[in-house]
Design a protein around this motif. Structure first.
Motif, PDB file in Angstrom:
ATOM      1  N   ASP A 154       0.848  -1.162  -0.205  1.00  0.00           N
ATOM      2  CA  ASP A 154      -0.067  -0.037  -0.086  1.00  0.00           C
ATOM      3  C   ASP A 154       0.743   1.146  -0.113  1.00  0.00           C
ATOM      4  O   ASP A 154       1.366   1.735   0.989  1.00  0.00           O
ATOM      5  CB  ASP A 154      -0.981  -0.049   1.397  1.00  0.00           C
ATOM      6  CG  ASP A 154      -0.178  -0.328   2.407  1.00  0.00           C
ATOM      7  OD1 ASP A 154       0.932  -0.535   2.603  1.00  0.00           O
ATOM      8  OD2 ASP A 154      -0.684   0.245   3.610  1.00  0.00           O
ATOM      9  N   GLU A 155       1.132   1.640  -1.146  1.00  0.00           N
ATOM     10  CA  GLU A 155       2.235   2.934  -1.430  1.00  0.00           C
ATOM     11  C   GLU A 155       1.721   4.185  -0.801  1.00  0.00           C
ATOM     12  O   GLU A 155       0.523   4.535  -0.549  1.00  0.00           O
ATOM     13  CB  GLU A 155       2.502   3.070  -2.844  1.00  0.00           C
ATOM     14  CG  GLU A 155       3.114   1.789  -3.544  1.00  0.00           C
ATOM     15  CD  GLU A 155       2.981   1.861  -4.827  1.00  0.00           C
ATOM     16  OE1 GLU A 155       2.003   2.498  -5.534  1.00  0.00           O
ATOM     17  OE2 GLU A 155       3.702   1.161  -5.553  1.00  0.00           O
ATOM     18  N   ALA A 156       2.608   4.978  -0.270  1.00  0.00           N
ATOM     19  CA  ALA A 156       2.283   6.123   0.569  1.00  0.00           C
ATOM     20  C   ALA A 156       3.549   7.194   0.306  1.00  0.00           C
ATOM     21  O   ALA A 156       4.623   6.847   0.209  1.00  0.00           O
ATOM     22  CB  ALA A 156       1.836   5.753   1.862  1.00  0.00           C
ATOM     23  N   ILE A 157       3.191   8.351   0.591  1.00  0.00           N
ATOM     24  CA  ILE A 157       4.291   9.426   0.543  1.00  0.00           C
ATOM     25  C   ILE A 157       4.649   9.875   1.872  1.00  0.00           C
ATOM     26  O   ILE A 157       3.644  10.319   2.687  1.00  0.00           O
ATOM     27  CB  ILE A 157       3.699  10.739  -0.399  1.00  0.00           C
ATOM     28  CG1 ILE A 157       3.380  10.224  -1.666  1.00  0.00           C
ATOM     29  CG2 ILE A 157       4.951  11.863  -0.308  1.00  0.00           C
ATOM     30  CD1 ILE A 157       4.285   9.532  -2.374  1.00  0.00           C
ATOM     31  N   GLY A 158       6.073   9.786   2.241  1.00  0.00           N
ATOM     32  CA  GLY A 158       6.440  10.143   3.481  1.00  0.00           C
ATOM     33  C   GLY A 158       6.950  11.387   3.350  1.00  0.00           C
ATOM     34  O   GLY A 158       7.498  11.831   2.306  1.00  0.00           O
ATOM     35  N   VAL A 159       7.434  12.137   4.728  1.00  0.00           N
ATOM     36  CA  VAL A 159       8.160  13.278   4.710  1.00  0.00           C
ATOM     37  C   VAL A 159       8.943  13.296   6.015  1.00  0.00           C
ATOM     38  O   VAL A 159       8.434  12.945   6.876  1.00  0.00           O
ATOM     39  CB  VAL A 159       7.147  14.424   4.706  1.00  0.00           C
ATOM     40  CG1 VAL A 159       6.270  14.444   5.869  1.00  0.00           C
ATOM     41  CG2 VAL A 159       7.950  15.716   4.593  1.00  0.00           C
ATOM     42  N   ALA A 160      10.063  14.047   6.001  1.00  0.00           N
ATOM     43  CA  ALA A 160      11.101  14.301   7.068  1.00  0.00           C
ATOM     44  C   ALA A 160      11.792  15.436   6.921  1.00  0.00           C
ATOM     45  O   ALA A 160      11.791  16.107   5.866  1.00  0.00           O
ATOM     46  CB  ALA A 160      12.207  13.037   6.934  1.00  0.00           C
ATOM     47  N   THR A 161      12.165  16.080   7.951  1.00  0.00           N
ATOM     48  CA  THR A 161      12.664  17.361   7.953  1.00  0.00           C
ATOM     49  C   THR A 161      14.118  17.143   8.633  1.00  0.00           C
ATOM     50  O   THR A 161      14.429  16.069   9.349  1.00  0.00           O
ATOM     51  CB  THR A 161      11.871  18.212   8.977  1.00  0.00           C
ATOM     52  OG1 THR A 161      11.787  17.785  10.248  1.00  0.00           O
ATOM     53  CG2 THR A 161      10.582  18.381   8.303  1.00  0.00           C
ATOM     54  N   ALA A 162      15.028  17.914   8.385  1.00  0.00           N
ATOM     55  CA  ALA A 162      16.431  18.213   8.988  1.00  0.00           C
ATOM     56  C   ALA A 162      16.943  19.528   8.933  1.00  0.00           C
ATOM     57  O   ALA A 162      16.689  20.209   8.178  1.00  0.00           O
ATOM     58  CB  ALA A 162      17.334  17.186   8.254  1.00  0.00           C
ATOM     59  N   PRO A 163      17.673  19.839   9.867  1.00  0.00           N
ATOM     60  CA  PRO A 163      18.208  21.418   9.996  1.00  0.00           C
ATOM     61  C   PRO A 163      19.540  21.623   8.842  1.00  0.00           C
ATOM     62  O   PRO A 163      19.836  22.575   8.531  1.00  0.00           O
ATOM     63  CB  PRO A 163      18.927  21.328  11.283  1.00  0.00           C
ATOM     64  CG  PRO A 163      19.316  19.914  11.696  1.00  0.00           C
ATOM     65  CD  PRO A 163      18.348  19.166  10.872  1.00  0.00           C
TER      66      PRO A 163
END
Length: 742
Positions: free
Chosen positions: A143-152
């Motif tokens: 079940d494909e999905a879009i993830g998101v991550a943040t970094a400085p």
């Protein structure tokens, strides 16, 4: 309370005075325009054999960063959970490790899920990375999905969100292709995310200001069964949706290519240069890059980078047809990262003016400044009045603008491009030229971006921000563009474009005025764009033709004769066969003949009514280059699920333990009557090269991919009509002609 703004007037006065002084003090236009080095594809060779689905960004520290999908870098290496590399000049690269490891993988991804197809942005002071998760813990099954991550920083540490930004989308007992994300910031500051692929099409969603949450209804922007790897840029007031088409990963028969449509809205409808929508069943798309017959095939899944002269570059992966696998026998597709320039011709992005992927030395992107300026240390030299600024956690060493500063040397006459990153709560002004031929760009965060160019004036609203943003001022003749944005990926948050009639920018210092911390400052001439596409094959004298005006088929030979095929009143009518010519069955027939000697162009006109939108897999008719049942190329108008496309396929037995491989490139848009061409020549190695084209009217041609067949005896050329007998339909060939190449 309304904030008074006397500082703008003051800054313009100061800047103008500095210009006048600079005209007396500065020398002639500087010759210090350091030429870039040269690169040779693939640019990732020094640190990786495969670096697929690349995404790129110019970091606030002055380095370019590239991110790739989660394949091993080299044969025998473990899978990396998305890789990072960086460069200053696009020639020398340093590997920087992976985005995730077992300690920071997204909690909602299954332990064995691949993490693919990253996209990188800079939003509200953070680096924001979107990526595809192939399998989540949210539903049973893939079940494909879009993830998101943040970094400085561009290398992390990366913190994924606790849930997808785009969740899996159920449809009819399965899940739609929620893959291949790409962010975009509109000129009003709105954030968008594009995603999707063949199973469901490409879609767009508005997302929150921080880039982490979907906030709007989903809008489909490209039809299913045609595009994936969507990427959007804004240029000249148009929004361009670029997408990759066909199989990314068919080893030696990969025909992956990139096409574009454009719109006046970020939500479409996107149409190609012929006015055909990317949502039509007879699907549109203007060719941006496709294979040209050298060693690189399957060029696609790209990002766009813009250098210091304003030149756009396509960063993409491709496959060396002589070394298609990461390991042999059959293994992971070996997809290194490549780079080539984009020329905007008649409003459309074309790779090397239509020449396609390069395989020899090329001038690299311009990443340094002219006028003696050190881009990532602008206080060092080249500017009078800039001071060393504070060290910044993201940018490192900076420069301080406190009042007015100007370049020691003149910017080029008639054209100049100034780019810098800034942090400020106050106004600043940039001045180019002097007297009546002056361009003044001023900005006040939270208010507006204002441009005065000669007698022309324009404004755009600005949002308030205390994070790094990028200013670009470009003057090219009487065309003036100023923009302010965050990611600097052809997606500015505010933009002013003017035509300043009569503007003749003199050679003069560049003047900055205000109170700001700045970095990554470049002053350069504007890159020259090619004005014409590279030549495409043209027909000369007619060498031979069969107009099918009598019952004889002199010179033709049948491969598995079909008695239902007949000449009928000037056409060769062939009921579409149930079998196929590709695969292991080899049930279908072909009507073949020997081609003329030397180089030539073959042309066929075929009428094939495939309707629209309905599923008629895979009815088709067209031309075939036939060496044997397992070594051929096929150019056909074809029904692929709900779409109608012109497919140029290749079948061969590869070097991976005799595995039969088939893949295809797409070329143009078919009609009820479609004209098809193959242009033939031999290369220095004796290989037989065939470039394909299609037309909807027999006059205007779309030239596309080239397939190479092995050296030795030349293959035969012929006609095919196969792929499915239901519903019954007939392909009518009006003629086959061979022309000399003009």
């Amino acid at each position: 309370m309304i904030r008074p703004r006397p500082i703008r007037t003051l800054l313009i006065m100061v800047a103008t005075a500095a210009v006048i002084a600079g005209l007396a003090l500065a020398g002639p236009a500087a010759a210090d325009q350091a030429k870039p080095g040269r690169y040779t594809n693939a640019i990732s060779d020094s640190f990786a054999d495969t670096f697929a689905d690349p995404a790129v960004i110019l970091g606030k520290d002055g380095w370019w960063y590239a991110y790739s999908t989660a394949d091993p870098l080299r044969a025998g290496d473990p899978y990396g959970v998305m890789h990072i590399a960086r460069t200053k000049d696009w020639i020398t690269w340093d590997y920087q490790g992976t985005v995730f490891n077992e300690s920071n993988r997204p909690s909602w991804a299954t332990p064995n899920s691949f993490l693919w197809a990253p996209d990188i942005r800079y939003i509200q002071g953070k680096y924001v990375l979107y990526y595809t998760v192939i399998d989540t813990v949210l539903n049973p099954g893939e079940d494909e999905a879009i993830g998101v991550a943040t970094a400085p920083t561009p290398t992390g540490p990366w913190t994924p969100t606790d849930a997808p930004v785009i969740a899996p989308r159920a449809s009819g007992g399965t899940f739609l292709g929620t893959i291949d994300p790409a962010g975009f910031t509109d000129v009003n500051g709105d954030q968008y995310l594009y995603f999707g692929g063949y199973h469901g099409g490409i879609w767009a969603s508005k997302i929150s200001a921080d880039g982490l949450t979907a906030t709007g209804e989903l809008t489909q922007v490209a039809i299913d069964n045609r595009y994936e790897g969507g990427y959007v840029v804004r240029r000249g007031g148009w929004y361009y949706l670029m997408g990759s088409s066909a199989n990314c990963c068919a080893g030696p028969t990969t025909g992956y290519s990139v096409f574009a449509g454009r719109s006046k809205s970020p939500l479409g409808p996107f149409v190609d240069a012929d006015g055909i929508s990317l949502l039509d069943s007879h699907v549109g798309g203007t060719t941006m890059i496709t294979q040209n017959g050298n060693r690189w095939i399957g060029s696609g899944h790209h990002a766009i980078a813009t250098d210091a002269e304003g030149r756009d570059w396509i960063v993409y992966h491709a496959i060396d047809r002589n070394e298609p696998w990461l390991s042999n026998p059959f293994g992971i597709n070996r997809r290194p990262m490549l780079l080539d320039r984009i020329d905007w011709i008649d409003g459309w992005p074309r790779t090397r003016a239509g020449a396609g992927p390069s395989d020899g030395p090329q001038p690299a992107p311009v990443t340094t400044s002219g006028l003696g300026i050190v881009a990532d240390d602008p206080a060092a030299r080249g500017f009078l009045g800039l001071k060393s600024g504070p060290d910044d956690d993201q940018a490192g060493a900076t420069a301080l603008l406190d009042g007015a500063a100007r370049t020691k040397a003149d910017a080029p006459r008639s054209e100049a491009r100034v780019r810098f990153d800034f942090r400020t709560d106050e106004e600043f002004t940039v001045v180019l030229g002097g007297g009546r031929d002056r361009v003044v760009v001023s900005a006040e965060p939270g208010d507006e971006l204002r441009v005065i160019a000669g007698r022309s004036t324009g404004t755009a609203k600005l949002t308030e921000s205390d994070t790094w943003r990028t200013v670009i001022v470009e003057v090219d003749g009487d065309q003036v563009t100023a923009s302010i944005g965050e990611s600097d990926l052809a997606d500015p948050g505010a933009e002013v474009r003017l035509t300043a009639r009569g503007l003749r920018l003199p050679a003069a210092p560049v003047v900055l005025a205000g109170d700001a911390v700045i970095d990554n400052l470049t002053v350069r001439p504007v890159a020259d764009q090619a004005r014409k596409l590279v030549p495409t094959p043209e027909t000369g004298d007619l060498l031979w033709s069969d107009e099918f005006d009598d019952d004889a088929l002199d010179g033709w030979t049948w491969l598995r004769e079909d008695p239902a095929a007949k000449i009928n009143n000037g056409t060769f009518d062939w009921p579409v066969q149930a079998g196929d010519l590709v695969g292991t069955g080899n049930q279908a027939g072909a009507l073949l003949r020997t081609a003329p000697q030397g180089s030539w162009i073959a042309e066929a006109k075929v009428e094939l009514d495939l309707g629209a939108n309905t599923v008629r897999n895979y009815q088709q008719a067209g031309l075939v280059v036939y060496r044997n049942d397992n070594d051929l190329a096929r150019l056909c108008s074809v029904a692929i699920w709900n779409t109608r496309q012109v497919e140029y396929g290749r079948e061969l037995v590869g070097n991976d333990a005799g595995r039969l491989s088939y893949g295809a490139a797409m070329i143009g848009t078919p009609a009820k009557t479609t004209w098809l061409r193959l242009a033939y020549h031999q290369n220095a190695a004796g290989e037989h090269l065939y470039r394909a084209a299609s037309s909807r009217d027999g006059e205007h041609w779309t030239w596309g991919a080239t397939w190479a067949l092995p050296a030795g005896e030349a293959p035969k050329i012929g006609l095919v009509a196969h792929g499915g007998a239901s519903p019954a339909t007939v392909a009518s060939f009006d003629y086959l002609r061979f022309y000399a190449v003009d």
